[in-house]
Motif scaffolding. Sequence first.
Motif, PDB file in Angstrom:
ATOM      1  N   ALA A   1       0.862  -1.187   0.000  1.00 53.94           N
ATOM      2  CA  ALA A   1       0.000   0.000   0.000  1.00 53.94           C
ATOM      3  C   ALA A   1       0.894   1.233   0.000  1.00 53.94           C
ATOM      4  CB  ALA A   1      -0.920   0.011   1.216  1.00 53.94           C
ATOM      5  N   ASN A   2       0.454   2.279  -0.666  1.00 53.11           N
ATOM      6  CA  ASN A   2       1.256   3.491  -0.699  1.00 53.11           C
ATOM      7  C   ASN A   2       0.363   4.716  -0.845  1.00 53.11           C
ATOM      8  OD1 ASN A   2       0.805   3.383  -3.675  1.00 53.11           O
ATOM      9  ND2 ASN A   2       2.263   1.697  -3.516  1.00 53.11           N
ATOM     10  N   PHE A   3       0.937   5.858  -0.551  1.00 57.41           N
ATOM     11  CA  PHE A   3       0.201   7.119  -0.682  1.00 57.41           C
ATOM     12  C   PHE A   3       1.169   8.224  -1.023  1.00 57.41           C
ATOM     13  CE2 PHE A   3       1.756   7.633   3.628  1.00 57.41           C
ATOM     14  CZ  PHE A   3       1.974   8.999   3.734  1.00 57.41           C
ATOM     15  N   GLN A   4       0.623   9.318  -1.530  1.00 56.96           N
ATOM     16  CA  GLN A   4       1.417  10.533  -1.755  1.00 56.96           C
ATOM     17  C   GLN A   4       0.544  11.746  -1.474  1.00 56.96           C
ATOM     18  OE1 GLN A   4       2.736  12.044  -5.739  1.00 56.96           O
ATOM     19  NE2 GLN A   4       4.770  11.723  -4.863  1.00 56.96           N
ATOM     20  N   LEU A   5       1.085  12.653  -0.686  1.00 61.25           N
ATOM     21  CA  LEU A   5       0.415  13.902  -0.348  1.00 61.25           C
ATOM     22  C   LEU A   5       1.215  15.028  -0.987  1.00 61.25           C
ATOM     23  CD1 LEU A   5      -2.062  14.738   1.368  1.00 61.25           C
ATOM     24  CD2 LEU A   5      -0.483  15.118   3.273  1.00 61.25           C
ATOM     25  N   ASP A   6       0.594  15.733  -1.922  1.00 61.10           N
ATOM     26  CA  ASP A   6       1.311  16.735  -2.716  1.00 61.10           C
ATOM     27  C   ASP A   6       0.386  17.936  -2.928  1.00 61.10           C
ATOM     28  OD1 ASP A   6       2.709  18.240  -4.536  1.00 61.10           O
ATOM     29  OD2 ASP A   6       3.246  16.557  -5.830  1.00 61.10           O
ATOM     30  N   PHE A   7       0.725  19.069  -2.330  1.00 63.00           N
ATOM     31  CA  PHE A   7      -0.129  20.247  -2.375  1.00 63.00           C
ATOM     32  C   PHE A   7       0.216  21.190  -3.528  1.00 63.00           C
ATOM     33  CE2 PHE A   7      -0.689  18.767   1.941  1.00 63.00           C
ATOM     34  CZ  PHE A   7      -2.036  18.982   2.163  1.00 63.00           C
ATOM     35  N   ARG A   8       1.107  20.777  -4.407  1.00 60.77           N
ATOM     36  CA  ARG A   8       1.409  21.613  -5.568  1.00 60.77           C
ATOM     37  C   ARG A   8       0.207  21.691  -6.511  1.00 60.77           C
ATOM     38  NH1 ARG A   8       6.583  19.038  -8.110  1.00 60.77           N
ATOM     39  NH2 ARG A   8       5.504  17.160  -7.386  1.00 60.77           N
ATOM     40  N   LYS A   9       0.084  22.810  -7.176  1.00 64.46           N
ATOM     41  CA  LYS A   9      -0.967  22.942  -8.178  1.00 64.46           C
ATOM     42  C   LYS A   9      -0.537  22.224  -9.455  1.00 64.46           C
ATOM     43  CE  LYS A   9      -3.085  27.024  -6.200  1.00 64.46           C
ATOM     44  NZ  LYS A   9      -3.699  28.339  -6.436  1.00 64.46           N
ATOM     45  N   PHE A  10      -1.466  22.136 -10.412  1.00 64.57           N
ATOM     46  CA  PHE A  10      -1.128  21.320 -11.573  1.00 64.57           C
ATOM     47  C   PHE A  10      -1.633  21.935 -12.878  1.00 64.57           C
ATOM     48  CE2 PHE A  10      -4.581  19.230  -9.114  1.00 64.57           C
ATOM     49  CZ  PHE A  10      -5.657  19.547  -9.928  1.00 64.57           C
ATOM     50  N   ILE A  11      -1.072  21.406 -13.943  1.00 71.50           N
ATOM     51  CA  ILE A  11      -1.473  21.730 -15.305  1.00 71.50           C
ATOM     52  C   ILE A  11      -2.223  20.535 -15.863  1.00 71.50           C
ATOM     53  CG2 ILE A  11      -0.643  22.146 -17.648  1.00 71.50           C
ATOM     54  CD1 ILE A  11       1.747  23.603 -16.422  1.00 71.50           C
ATOM     55  N   GLU A  12      -3.388  20.767 -16.432  1.00 77.59           N
ATOM     56  CA  GLU A  12      -4.123  19.723 -17.143  1.00 77.59           C
ATOM     57  C   GLU A  12      -3.918  19.980 -18.626  1.00 77.59           C
ATOM     58  OE1 GLU A  12      -8.076  20.124 -15.608  1.00 77.59           O
ATOM     59  OE2 GLU A  12      -7.652  18.898 -13.838  1.00 77.59           O
ATOM     60  N   ASP A  13      -3.008  19.189 -19.243  1.00 78.75           N
ATOM     61  CA  ASP A  13      -2.540  19.490 -20.588  1.00 78.75           C
ATOM     62  C   ASP A  13      -3.424  18.932 -21.698  1.00 78.75           C
ATOM     63  OD1 ASP A  13      -2.014  16.796 -20.725  1.00 78.75           O
ATOM     64  OD2 ASP A  13       0.159  16.994 -20.738  1.00 78.75           O
ATOM     65  N   GLY A  14      -4.609  18.487 -21.358  1.00 76.53           N
ATOM     66  CA  GLY A  14      -5.500  17.902 -22.337  1.00 76.53           C
ATOM     67  C   GLY A  14      -5.552  16.390 -22.250  1.00 76.53           C
ATOM     68  N   TYR A  15      -4.494  15.812 -21.681  1.00 77.04           N
ATOM     69  CA  TYR A  15      -4.433  14.358 -21.518  1.00 77.04           C
ATOM     70  C   TYR A  15      -4.018  13.963 -20.101  1.00 77.04           C
ATOM     71  CZ  TYR A  15      -4.633  14.356 -26.608  1.00 77.04           C
ATOM     72  OH  TYR A  15      -5.019  14.554 -27.901  1.00 77.04           O
ATOM     73  N   PHE A  16      -3.034  14.666 -19.553  1.00 77.25           N
ATOM     74  CA  PHE A  16      -2.490  14.301 -18.255  1.00 77.25           C
ATOM     75  C   PHE A  16      -2.550  15.483 -17.304  1.00 77.25           C
ATOM     76  CE2 PHE A  16      -0.544  11.378 -21.238  1.00 77.25           C
ATOM     77  CZ  PHE A  16      -0.649  10.162 -20.583  1.00 77.25           C
ATOM     78  N   ARG A  17      -2.534  15.176 -16.030  1.00 84.27           N
ATOM     79  CA  ARG A  17      -2.486  16.177 -14.968  1.00 84.27           C
ATOM     80  C   ARG A  17      -1.061  16.171 -14.419  1.00 84.27           C
ATOM     81  NH1 ARG A  17      -7.164  15.682 -10.742  1.00 84.27           N
ATOM     82  NH2 ARG A  17      -8.317  16.724 -12.418  1.00 84.27           N
ATOM     83  N   ARG A  18      -0.382  17.314 -14.527  1.00 84.81           N
ATOM     84  CA  ARG A  18       1.027  17.386 -14.153  1.00 84.81           C
ATOM     85  C   ARG A  18       1.227  18.415 -13.048  1.00 84.81           C
ATOM     86  NH1 ARG A  18       4.257  18.797 -19.226  1.00 84.81           N
ATOM     87  NH2 ARG A  18       2.357  19.705 -20.079  1.00 84.81           N
ATOM     88  N   LYS A  19       1.866  18.000 -11.979  1.00 86.23           N
ATOM     89  CA  LYS A  19       2.161  18.912 -10.875  1.00 86.23           C
ATOM     90  C   LYS A  19       3.252  19.891 -11.299  1.00 86.23           C
ATOM     91  CE  LYS A  19      -0.467  17.145  -7.506  1.00 86.23           C
ATOM     92  NZ  LYS A  19      -1.385  17.902  -6.658  1.00 86.23           N
ATOM     93  N   ILE A  20       3.163  21.112 -10.760  1.00 86.58           N
ATOM     94  CA  ILE A  20       4.143  22.136 -11.099  1.00 86.58           C
ATOM     95  C   ILE A  20       4.458  22.943  -9.847  1.00 86.58           C
ATOM     96  CG2 ILE A  20       2.326  23.718 -11.838  1.00 86.58           C
ATOM     97  CD1 ILE A  20       4.298  24.821 -13.910  1.00 86.58           C
ATOM     98  N   SER A  21       5.735  23.290  -9.668  1.00 91.73           N
ATOM     99  CA  SER A  21       6.146  23.950  -8.424  1.00 91.73           C
ATOM    100  C   SER A  21       6.030  25.465  -8.493  1.00 91.73           C
ATOM    101  CB  SER A  21       7.587  23.565  -8.083  1.00 91.73           C
ATOM    102  OG  SER A  21       8.486  24.053  -9.061  1.00 91.73           O
TER     103      SER A  21
END
Length: 811
Positions: free
Chosen positions: A593-613
């Motif tokens: 089991a695993n998890f990730q907590l990431d409060f960075r905002k993101f770009i939705e490029d039309g296909y994928f959601r990418r975190k950005i700092s």
Amino acid sequence: MKQGLLLLLLLFTSKVMPQQFVLKGKITDRATLQGLAYANIRISGTLSGTSATIDGLYELRLAKGNYKLIVSNIGYISDTIDVKLNSNETLEIRLAPVPVNLPEVTVLPGENPAFEILRRTIMAKHDREEKINAYIFRAYTKGIVKTTQDFSSSGTNVSVGLGGGKDTSALKITGIIENESKGYFRKPNEYKDEIIARKQSANTPSAINIFTGGRLLQNFYTDDIRFLNRPLMSPIADEAIEFYDYLIEDTLAMDRQTVFKIKFEPLRKIDPGFVGTLYIADKSFNLVKLEAGMNNPANPGRIFDKISIIQQFTEFENKIVMPIDYRISVEGNPLGLMKFGFELNTIFYDYQINNKFDSDFFDMTIVKVNPDADKKDSLYWKSTQTIPNTKEELEAYARIDSVESVPRSFWDNFSILSPAIPLGNNFFMSGPLSLYSFNRVEGHSLNFGMNAIQQFDKRSNFRLDLSYGFADEKFKGEFAGNYYLGDYRTSNLAFRAFSKLTDLFSESIRYNRLTSTLVNLIGKYDFRDYYYTKGFSAGVWSQVFPVLSLGIGYMNRTDNSAFVNTDFSFFNKSKTYNPVQPIYETKINALTANFQLDFRKFIEDGYFRRKISQGGAYATLSGNFIFSNSDLLKSSLDFQMYRLTLTGYIPTFASARMNFTLMGLYSNGKIPFQMMHSLPGNISIASQSNTFRTLRTGEVFGDKAVVLSIDNDLGDEIFRFLNLEFLVDWQMNMSVHFNAALIETKAESKSIMPSINKYGIGYSLTEFKKPFAEIGFGIGQALFPFRLEFTWKLNYFGTNNFVIGLNAPIL
């Protein structure tokens, strides 16, 4: 019947989509007929308009009706033109220079008069900020890539050949992106951009067409200006007068209003900043236009030969000044290996100022590509505001589309230095650098791999690796595949099956296979240990909330020891390879089991959601849990492992930045030797970031640990602080690193460790029950991807109390 349906469709679309007409032409000097670069056009009574190209060409797309066009340019009398538009029209506009003689600026002893103008400009900036609570705008952005050779792409990767040096052929347009976007802002710092439509040349991945007119570009009315992720002070920032030197070069006019032309540059030549010209209106002290480049300290590695930035501003309702364009042009030829250039040209229009937004309008998405953005046809692009294409751009579109339509042969994609060769449609096979490897277990090994990425609507990736070792006489293989679910592919189903030779403590080894092969063949030194493993794993991973991702899985593996099977090497024939470290041979069935907590905002490029700092501080917390049980899962061992990892980035001061990792490991039960955690070490005379420089690979390991790793990239800030101008001019950089660890092995795990180590003697485990620590620094040059590092142990003295290593990512 079909004709009737077509007629109804045409009637319907004509009602919901008002017909747009094109008004285009050229804005010129009335006397010389020379085009006026970047002249402005506003539509009276609206917040719409555009600016001309460098040649003075303009284009407006408007519905049928009557309009008043206000045309302006610095040094010219503005003109108001009545237009009745009911068809496509061409309108040439000629402006007359301002026929007034402005008094020369007399500089008297005392304070530089430019300072008072800048102080008032900064006050006007604050007045502007007070008036603005929110706004909406539309933007059109065109990006141009220039190289000497055509480039190709696969997936999100773009590749272009090297060569030529300073005397290579002239740059040509080899890639184009265009997009229409809508931007939103609300105080204090909430931003959002939507890409409504986008298109690009056939060789350019759509995923990189996300440069919008909003947050990703710059507004010089803000203090937050960044270039290549480096903060630079705006020439009208609050502290700018203490940082820049200003000189009133001339007084001009714009429709009989005085405009001050002020040159500026950093006071200290070693400080990174802008160099250029400000155009500031008298009385209102609004910034009208900025023309700027950057000085050498702001140009990392001197990779750019030319940097040109132009931005213009105009007054809208309530005398609020807003940007109406942003243009940047860059050219470079680093080390004479690859000439390149790129341009970004953005126009802003249709402002709506001080709108009200719903409380939840601004969320984690800062750039969103609308689902139909890539589906807009030529009819749509004919109806929306753009920057006119030049003849060169039209020819480039046609040439690129023609080149991309011709099938590429295997040899067109072949490169002797490539680890992978594209086969088309996002398929790859092993390249020359990946076909052969050598280690003391397999001996000479032939390797072959196939890789398919972003298949089935960019939802699947597959990989197959096969190899044969001539010394151990074994075939190995691994297959891995995954499938993404969701509109932005935020859930992932993964499967992997394998029977292979793998590295002992592989997660702690930072060196690539080619380095290992060369060290073996030349130095007869194999710094890795190995074991055989076979089995499979499967799991699912999903972003259940914008900040939280969760995953579960199952793994089955059977591990066996490996042995030295060859004594081959080109040199050092008298040496023998070290024995391979025995492992605890076992079969493990486990739940994960695993998890990730990431409060960075993101770009939705039309296909994928990418975190950005976004250049600011951030941290991500991830966790992993392994549960092995003999009763429930028929595993050979009963144990649990818990791992937490905190990673992050912190801007420390000026352009300096710190990366850190804090990892904690805890376990219950008997942990097999090969699943313990090893502190990442290094090989002789080499080093890698986020590793312990004074430890060797696999030297210290355990099943309980707390590990801290800090790398602080100081850039040239220390040399600038000490006023060491020659080091700043040489583009020398400095970094500081610190590592610390507590690590030990429980008695339960020690009871199943191999009774002897690989040298055939009893184990004497190295444990750090009190914190072990080391500290050091590195020196490098901005253009070269390596640095020389010096590191000292702070305690646990013995061997390698002081080491010097070359940190090179290529290793």
